[in-house]
Design an enzyme around this catalytic site. Structure first.
Site: not given
Ligand code: PEP
Length: 265
Positions: A104, A174
């Protein structure tokens, strides 16, 4: 050795990353029960709740079926020994968890490298556990150079996996600039779609098989909520979502699960 866990191919995969929340086990239990009551009845969605490690064992006792399962937010690559503070995939598997988030961006920001992520994935894959490997650029530049760096990150993170191992991995795209309360921008489903192609291309190169690459489950994560979940599921070319903040609100999260159920029909 037990059989590796299989990902469902047609179901949407919705993953809740609770991060360092909630503060009490009783609250975690309440949240899990509220979510699983809805999630257990969805035919086309697999829900994965990733609570803090300390709650995994007790929440494992509340898992009723494969529609709503548990995941860990991380696991170390060694199996046991003198590694203060670490938790091994063996330990994670011995709870009822079936998934592990790896790499992550919040862990990468604390010093986790692609090489460390790679070691963790290989260790996790020795068990019937599915790694959810987070990848994503910190920022974007107009010339698109970030794509080159992203490809390197993906290649290094997945280096040395066999085609079969690669097909067991879930990749969560992400974009760091679009994650969390301090997000600097909004990623669109069209932008997500472009990156899904990049991920599939790198996976095809690594496995030397476009067919294997197509079988990799890809998720989108970055400020998903009830207003944009449908857009990513319908137009983002992804099979699911990784959700941070919105997963802490059982009402909002179960609404997203229902959106996913509809989108998978
Ligand atoms: C994350 O940190 O993996 C994430 C998707 O957070 P958020 O949905 O709060 O942007």
């Amino acid at each position: 050795m037990q059989k590796p866990s299989k990902k469902s191919t047609s179901k949407k995969l919705i993953v809740a990353n609770w991060k360092m929340n909630p503060l009490k086990g009783s609250e975690a239990k309440k949240m899990f029960l509220g979510i699983s009551k809805i999630a257990n009845n969805l035919k086309n969605v697999e829900t994965v709740i990733c609570p803090p490690l300390v709650y995994l064992e007790s929440l494992g006792q509340l898992v009723e079926n494969r529609s709503c399962v548990l995941g860990a937010q991380d696991a170390f690559w060694e199996h046991s020994g003198a590694y203060t503070g670490q938790v091994s995939p063996d330990m994670v598997f011995n709870t009822k968890a079936r998934y592990v988030i790896v790499g992550h961006s919040e862990r990468r920001a604390m010093g986790e490298t692609d090489e460390m992520v790679n070691k963790k994935i290989k260790s996790i894959l020795q068990f019937p556990l599915i790694p959810i490997v987070c990848v994503g650029e910190n920022t974007r530049d107009e010339d698109g150079l970030y794509i080159k760096d992203l490809k390197i990150q993906i290649r290094r993170s997945l280096a040395g996996l066999t085609p079969f191992e690669l097909s067991r991995v879930v990749i969560a795209y992400e974009p760091v600039w679009a994650i969390g309360a301090k997000a600097k921008g909004v990623c669109t489903p069209a932008e997500c779609r472009e990156i899904v192609q990049v991920i599939q291309q790198v996976a095809a190169d690594l496995s030397e098989s476009a067919d294997h690459a197509r079988r990799i489950t890809i998720l989108y994560g970055g400020s998903v909520d009830i207003t944009n979940a449908e857009g990513f599921l319908e137009n983002g070319s992804v099979q699911g979502l990784l959700i941070g903040r919105a997963s802490l609100d059982p009402k909002a999260f179960t609404q997203i699960l229902k959106i996913a159920e509809k989108a998978s029909k």
